[in-house]
Design a protein around this motif. Sequence first.
Motif, short mmCIF file in Angstrom:
data_model
loop_
_atom_site.label_atom_id
_atom_site.label_comp_id
_atom_site.label_asym_id
_atom_site.label_seq_id
_atom_site.Cartn_x
_atom_site.Cartn_y
_atom_site.Cartn_z
N SER A 224 0.85 -1.19 0.00
CA SER A 224 0.00 0.00 0.00
C SER A 224 0.88 1.24 0.00
O SER A 224 2.00 1.23 0.52
CB SER A 224 -0.93 0.00 1.22
OG SER A 224 -0.18 0.05 2.42
N ARG B 39 -4.37 6.57 1.49
CA ARG B 39 -3.64 5.33 1.24
C ARG B 39 -4.42 4.45 0.28
O ARG B 39 -5.63 4.30 0.40
CB ARG B 39 -3.37 4.59 2.56
CG ARG B 39 -2.59 3.28 2.41
CD ARG B 39 -2.19 2.73 3.76
NE ARG B 39 -1.16 3.55 4.39
CZ ARG B 39 0.14 3.44 4.15
NH1 ARG B 39 0.59 2.53 3.29
NH2 ARG B 39 1.01 4.21 4.77
N ASP C 38 4.93 -1.71 1.73
CA ASP C 38 4.24 -0.46 2.05
C ASP C 38 5.19 0.73 1.93
O ASP C 38 6.39 0.61 2.21
CB ASP C 38 3.67 -0.52 3.47
CG ASP C 38 2.56 -1.57 3.59
OD1 ASP C 38 2.05 -1.99 2.54
OD2 ASP C 38 2.24 -1.96 4.71
#
Length: 352
Positions: free
Chosen positions: A9, A16, A87
């Motif tokens: 992400s 996000r 991420d």
Amino acid sequence: MPSTSTAGSVSVGGKRVECDEDQSILEAFLRAGVWMPNSCNQGTCGTCKLAVLSGEVDHRDSPLETLSEDERAAGLALACQARPCGDAEVALRGDKANRATHPLKDLSATVVGIEDIARDTRRILLGLDEPLAFSAGQYVELVVPGSGERRQYSMANTASEDKVLELHVRRVPDGVASDKWLFGSVAVGDRVEAVGPLGDFHVVDESDDGGEPMALIGGGTGLAPLLAIVRTALARHPDRQILLYHGVRGQADLYDVDQLDALAAKHPGFTFVPVLSDEPDPERRSGFPTDAFVEDVSAAKGWSGWLCGPPAMVEAGVKAFKRRRMAPRLIHREKFTPADALTPAPPTNEEA
């Protein structure tokens, strides 16, 4: 088309989104309806350059000419090329802020019209399976059948014309998309896959449109998005002062002149000026459209400027607008470069 496997992400400005495997950061945000600055979406313009605040990214095919080794070491990345390695958090550079955008979508369409409109220039009409939300001036990216290649074409449509897309295509000799496909094997009834809308070259929201005078300069098929922008601007402010210059080589390269003359007859504040560079005609202006603008306008303070066409013309236009005191923040530009003429770098809004 994006895959269903998640790579990580990515967040920007507190928003996000999930990024699928082998999906660029830019595509992930645009598909989620989160705005990021974007223009060429091919790694050549640097518009989408951002800072990686945390996590790591794979720069993939980011050109060194656009993103140097020093910039990579400093934590910069091209959103249209970079893939997250897990991420990550990123930030836009400068004072840019997130704003509303139309979500990026996979599009399926049928070729419903093919028309030769000028020398080596065609109008292609694509009937969409579902309407597309976009802003006048944006473009779509077509998938060239059987090649895996993608090419970008600006839409000549206004936002209300959301079911049949109008594209203007210039023929490039041996071009994978233009010569071999859109001037070759394509036929009415063919199915076409595409992605859109893309690009920040488009009209402002109506609530932000104060009706200021506008100067627009297009080279060749750079006229396409300018047609959409002009018609949208006049629909909002019918008495608006607008100058539209179309620069081409000769009379045989002009198109949609009757449509533009009719628009000028309906709106006295609108003026259309064809300019021929290589093949003079006694009934047309000769030279370059950027020079014609300087000749016609003594001061453009408070005007907005719109440039679309070959890189050299766009850069000349920026200088012409600034020479007439147009504010840099009001100068909008889109560069067209034939894809097959570049090795190895791809173009900014392709015509091939």
